[in-house]
Design an enzyme around this catalytic site. Sequence first.
Site, PDB file in Angstrom:
ATOM      1  N   GLU A  16       0.858  -1.183   0.000  1.00  0.00           N
ATOM      2  CA  GLU A  16       0.000   0.000   0.000  1.00  0.00           C
ATOM      3  C   GLU A  16       0.894   1.232   0.000  1.00  0.00           C
ATOM      4  O   GLU A  16       1.722   1.396   0.905  1.00  0.00           O
ATOM      5  CB  GLU A  16      -0.841   0.079   1.272  1.00  0.00           C
ATOM      6  CG  GLU A  16      -1.922  -0.931   1.457  1.00  0.00           C
ATOM      7  CD  GLU A  16      -2.661  -0.653   2.773  1.00  0.00           C
ATOM      8  OE1 GLU A  16      -2.698   0.517   3.214  1.00  0.00           O
ATOM      9  OE2 GLU A  16      -3.172  -1.610   3.360  1.00  0.00           O
TER      10      GLU A  16
ATOM     11  N   ASP B 256      -5.176   8.512  10.273  1.00  0.00           N
ATOM     12  CA  ASP B 256      -3.776   8.214  10.547  1.00  0.00           C
ATOM     13  C   ASP B 256      -3.366   8.594  11.960  1.00  0.00           C
ATOM     14  O   ASP B 256      -3.714   9.664  12.462  1.00  0.00           O
ATOM     15  CB  ASP B 256      -2.864   8.952   9.555  1.00  0.00           C
ATOM     16  CG  ASP B 256      -3.107   8.517   8.124  1.00  0.00           C
ATOM     17  OD1 ASP B 256      -3.580   7.379   7.940  1.00  0.00           O
ATOM     18  OD2 ASP B 256      -2.839   9.304   7.200  1.00  0.00           O
TER      19      ASP B 256
END
Length: 267
Positions: free
Chosen positions: A55, A66
């Site tokens: 990824e 995140d």
Amino acid sequence: MSQPAPRITSGDAIARARQEGRPALIAYLPAGYPDVQSTIDAAIAAAKNGADIIEIGLPYSDPVMDGPVIQAATTESLANGFKVPQVFEIIEKVTAEVDAAVLIMTYWNLVIRMGVDEFARRLAEAGGAGLITPDLLPEEASDWMEASEKYGLDRVFLTAPSNTPERVKQTVEASRGFVYCVSIMGVTGARDTVSDAAQGVVEAVRVAGDMPACVGLGVSQRKHVEEIGAYADGVIVGTALVRELGENGPQGVGKLTAELAGRGSGA
């Protein structure tokens, strides 16, 4: 239009791992951290040491999913001048060297900004397998559904412990490649233990349809890979690899990937 490069889909990579009697190992790395060449080298090192799927995360100024390690990395990438089109250079160079499937993980605004068809076309031509879209809901993804069909790209949507059976079914039906199973409610980050909810999320995907289920958020150790691999099709590792990249460079990423894959100290 030039013909798309030959590419391995995430479904191909997961099936290959399954034939070998193991879960697929999925490695997340942020694009442009600490620079573009390091991203390329780290992705190649991960693939050569046991990662089946890579990824590549596109840096974004408001990364709601995140955790602090990945936020710091993407902030540094943006500060160093990373631009979205450079991700296609990364993918092209990685796929030329390894046979892992390479996907982009991106917030949807960045795709809209370039144009959905343009983004999909460039991704396919670079040899990319598809997109992971954490903030895109299937019912709002008609443009992406059309473009991904046109260019033969994987569509990886997310499902979480809070999703209803109806939502899970909708997610499974919209996905192609695999479903990204969020193991906890919260942001990314390495943890000592894997959430008990992870298995339940995978089981919900199994009930909803025939689509590989891969678990992410909180995975950082070989024991996590083994634990999750007992019930899931793939295991996603991000923060631990990003931290390793920052501290020890691409060589460190290769070493940690090998450990996560059960290969020892790496090549």
